[in-house]
Design an enzyme around this catalytic site. Structure first.
Site, PDB file in Angstrom:
ATOM      1  N   MET A 154      -1.717   6.001   7.925  1.00  0.00           N
ATOM      2  CA  MET A 154      -3.010   6.628   7.637  1.00  0.00           C
ATOM      3  C   MET A 154      -2.880   7.674   6.550  1.00  0.00           C
ATOM      4  SD  MET A 154      -6.018   5.986   8.668  1.00  0.00           S
ATOM      5  CE  MET A 154      -7.647   6.592   9.114  1.00  0.00           C
ATOM      6  N   ILE A 157      -4.671   6.120   1.148  1.00  0.00           N
ATOM      7  CA  ILE A 157      -5.230   4.770   0.987  1.00  0.00           C
ATOM      8  C   ILE A 157      -5.717   4.243   2.333  1.00  0.00           C
ATOM      9  CG2 ILE A 157      -4.791   2.412   0.217  1.00  0.00           C
ATOM     10  CD1 ILE A 157      -2.654   3.522  -1.661  1.00  0.00           C
ATOM     11  N   SER A 236       0.830  -3.092   1.391  1.00  0.00           N
ATOM     12  CA  SER A 236       1.723  -1.957   1.164  1.00  0.00           C
ATOM     13  C   SER A 236       2.986  -2.413   0.431  1.00  0.00           C
ATOM     14  CB  SER A 236       2.070  -1.279   2.487  1.00  0.00           C
ATOM     15  OG  SER A 236       2.671  -2.185   3.393  1.00  0.00           O
ATOM     16  N   ARG A 237       3.993  -2.858   1.192  1.00  0.00           N
ATOM     17  CA  ARG A 237       5.222  -3.407   0.623  1.00  0.00           C
ATOM     18  C   ARG A 237       5.670  -4.587   1.481  1.00  0.00           C
ATOM     19  NH1 ARG A 237       4.130  -1.163  -3.408  1.00  0.00           N
ATOM     20  NH2 ARG A 237       5.383   0.302  -4.658  1.00  0.00           N
ATOM     21  N   GLU A 266       9.532 -10.486  -4.943  1.00  0.00           N
ATOM     22  CA  GLU A 266       8.434 -10.842  -5.838  1.00  0.00           C
ATOM     23  C   GLU A 266       8.939 -11.113  -7.246  1.00  0.00           C
ATOM     24  OE1 GLU A 266       5.118  -8.030  -3.538  1.00  0.00           O
ATOM     25  OE2 GLU A 266       5.741  -7.536  -5.568  1.00  0.00           O
ATOM     26  N   HIS A 285       0.282  -9.176  -5.820  1.00  0.00           N
ATOM     27  CA  HIS A 285       0.493  -7.734  -5.864  1.00  0.00           C
ATOM     28  C   HIS A 285      -0.452  -7.064  -6.874  1.00  0.00           C
ATOM     29  CE1 HIS A 285       3.749  -4.475  -5.069  1.00  0.00           C
ATOM     30  NE2 HIS A 285       2.542  -3.930  -5.177  1.00  0.00           N
TER      31      HIS A 285
END
Length: 319
Positions: A154, A157, A236-237, A266, A285
């Protein structure tokens, strides 16, 4: 004159401030990451690096770049940078927080909606000339309004995603390392322990940074605790998810669908197992990829470099 190396081709208008005061060396390709060997060659004479999340800035880079004073990462995340090595070599690391909060939240909620309402599937259905008639459950998806949204992470974003969810009258749970009392009051969100959030949510949105603590946090055990109608969203990741476990959870019906803007490695190839599944919406992404926001990110990175090289404090230091 101090020298700056930029690891990807950026608009000249965005880096004009640097060219006015410093020598600028820039990798001449926008769509090709710089090879590590070439990065090491370029950094040898550099006082600053303006890096992308595609570059691994590690001990090897700091040993080669003996003149380095600052690495300005054009991203909020900085898991591509060995911060401890930077400290050891007295190199300042900066990132670009805040300026992309709203844009990334837009994309995250768009991904949630697209996954819930099966929009990419429906687009392909029409384009492939499969739409022959109307039927009651043709491309029927999941409601978003009045459902329970669980946000893991939290930060700014995550809170921006929560704001969007309030417009859909969603019941919003969140889990974070620390309570966000102000967000609870302003947005009506409720704190929940991780397991409780996972079990109760119709949509689980991951907004955590990638750390030793969060790496692989979404795994087989977690997916099995979710509702079988739950939808998992990650912008996120990729490293926070065990992708093989997610694939099996979708195959086995442990969860209903997934919307993913990030992956462990990626870019992914078209034969990635998750892309075989119609209930997966996959993006390359693009969380902060609006023209306005990307220009603001460059501007902030440029400002950080200029300030450090002029002996001033950076605007957004990582440490």
């Amino acid at each position: 004159m101090p020298k700056i190396f930029i690891t990807r081709q950026l608009p000249e208008s965005a880096i004009a401030k640097l060219r006015d005061s410093f020598e600028v060396d820039m990798w001449p390709y926008e769509d090709q990451p710089i090879p590590k060997g070439e990065l090491l060659n370029r950094v040898e004479s550099a006082d600053a690096i303006l890096s992308m999340l595609t570059e691994t800035i590690d001990e090897e880079v700091f040993l080669k770049g003996k003149q380095l004073k600052v690495v300005a990462n054009m991203a909020v995340g900085f898991d591509n940078i060995d911060v401890e090595a930077a400290k050891k070599h007295n190199v300042i690391v900066t990132n670009t927080p805040e300026v992309l909060n709203e844009t990334t939240a837009d994309l995250t909620f768009a991904l949630l909606l697209a996954t819930a309402r099966r929009i990419p599937e429906a687009v392909d259905f029409v384009k492939e000339n499969k739409w022959s008639t109307w039927s009651p459950f043709l491309m029927a998806g999941s409601d978003v309004h009045h459902k329970t949204l669980g946000i893991v992470g939290m930060g700014n974003i995550g809170q921006a995603v929560a704001k969007r969810a309030t417009g859909f009258n969603m019941n919003i749970l969140y889990h974070n390392r620390s309570r966000k009392r102000e967000a609870e009051q302003e947005l009506g969100v409720q704190y929940a322990e991780f397991d409780d959030l996972i079990k109760q949510s119709d949509f689980v949105v991951c907004m955590t940074p990638l750390t030793d603590e969060t790496k692989n946090m979404f795994n087989d055990d977690v997916f099995k605790k979710m509702k079988d109608a739950a939808i998992f969203i990650n912008s996120s990741r990729g490293g926070v998810v065990v992708e093989e476990d997610l694939y099996q959870a979708l195959i086995n019906g442990d969860i209903k669908a997934a919307g993913l803007d990030v992956f462990k490695d990626e870019p992914i190839s078209s034969d990635h197992p998750l892309l075989e599944l119609s209930q997966v919406v996959a993006l390359p992404h693009i969380g902060s990829a609006s023209v306005d926001t990307r220009m603001k990110m460059i501007e902030l990175a440029v400002d950080n470099i200029s300030r450090v090289l002029n002996g001033e404090e950076p605007v957004t230091p990582v440490y």
